[in-house]
Write an enzyme that holds these catalytic residues in place. Structure first.
Site, PDB file in Angstrom:
ATOM      1  N   ARG A 155       2.959   2.927   2.157  1.00 18.28           N
ATOM      2  CA  ARG A 155       2.968   3.306   3.575  1.00 18.28           C
ATOM      3  C   ARG A 155       3.397   2.180   4.502  1.00 18.28           C
ATOM      4  O   ARG A 155       3.828   2.431   5.617  1.00 18.28           O
ATOM      5  CB  ARG A 155       1.630   3.931   3.940  1.00 18.28           C
ATOM      6  CG  ARG A 155       1.471   5.296   3.245  1.00 18.28           C
ATOM      7  CD  ARG A 155       0.114   5.926   3.448  1.00 18.28           C
ATOM      8  NE  ARG A 155      -0.966   5.216   2.798  1.00 18.28           N
ATOM      9  CZ  ARG A 155      -1.346   5.386   1.529  1.00 18.28           C
ATOM     10  NH1 ARG A 155      -0.722   6.258   0.769  1.00 18.28           N
ATOM     11  NH2 ARG A 155      -2.339   4.711   1.037  1.00 18.28           N
ATOM     12  N   GLU A 202     -11.460  -2.303  -5.548  1.00 16.59           N
ATOM     13  CA  GLU A 202     -12.812  -1.802  -5.772  1.00 16.59           C
ATOM     14  C   GLU A 202     -12.922  -1.173  -7.153  1.00 16.59           C
ATOM     15  O   GLU A 202     -13.981  -1.154  -7.763  1.00 16.59           O
ATOM     16  CB  GLU A 202     -13.188  -0.707  -4.758  1.00 16.59           C
ATOM     17  CG  GLU A 202     -12.894  -0.941  -3.291  1.00 16.59           C
ATOM     18  CD  GLU A 202     -11.436  -0.747  -2.910  1.00 16.59           C
ATOM     19  OE1 GLU A 202     -11.003   0.379  -2.624  1.00 16.59           O
ATOM     20  OE2 GLU A 202     -10.713  -1.760  -2.889  1.00 16.59           O
TER      21      GLU A 202
END
Length: 182
Positions: A69, A106
């Site tokens: 993006r 994560e």
């Protein structure tokens, strides 16, 4: 710094065009979907304009966009401020010689790559992405650019998730965001 805190009237229009998708891509994730922002030409233009207004005349010679993006927002910003656009890609997506930077997410590990020679020592760079969560990807992008001698002036994101404290991982590097979601 956040444009949201400055209460620019365009910010509300931008924020209302970002769709939040619960439990995507996995349970418990509130996905910030910018594709709905892109469907609104005014909101998309306002997004680009806010970044251009901030960076025009700041002697930035490189806008580095993070896959994928960052590739949407980075090129129009680069063109408007007279800078080159450098894509920072996932592994094995760039032909030729690359420099790589691994980082921890994560949920695992990932890597960003950049063409060797795309950025020269001493160039001033802006790192662009759609969102900062934990900050791992932005840190990897900054490390990659700084390893080749660039000066990262600032990071710019459309969205920040402040509860994930990504800003704290940027080692006091300035971060400019348009909207915050708690």
């Amino acid at each position: 710094m956040s444009a949201y805190r400055d209460e620019d009237p365009r910010i509300h229009g931008i924020k209302t065009k970002i769709r939040v998708v619960p439990n995507f891509p996995k349970p418990g994730i509130m996905f910030q979907d910018i594709t709905t922002l892109l469907l609104d030409p005014k909101a998309f233009k306002d997004t680009i304009d806010l970044f251009v207004e901030r960076y025009k005349g700041k002697n930035i010679s490189v806008v580095a966009g993070i896959e994928a993006r960052g590739f949407i927002f980075g090129p129009p910003i680069a063109l408007a401020i007279g800078a080159k656009f450098v894509p920072l890609r996932k592994p094995r997506k760039l032909p030729g010689k690359v420099i790589s930077e691994e980082y921890v997410l994560e949920y695992g590990r990932d890597c960003l790559e950049m063409h060797v020679g795309a950025v020269e020592p001493g160039e001033c760079a802006l790192v662009v992405d759609d969102l900062i969560a934990t900050g791992g990807t932005l840190c990897a992008a900054m490390n990659l650019l700084e390893r080749v001698g660039a000066e990262v002036v600032e990071c710019a994101c459309v969205i920040e998730l402040p509860e994930l404290k990504g800003r704290e991982r940027l080692n006091e590097k300035p971060l400019f965001v348009l909207v915050e979601y708690y």
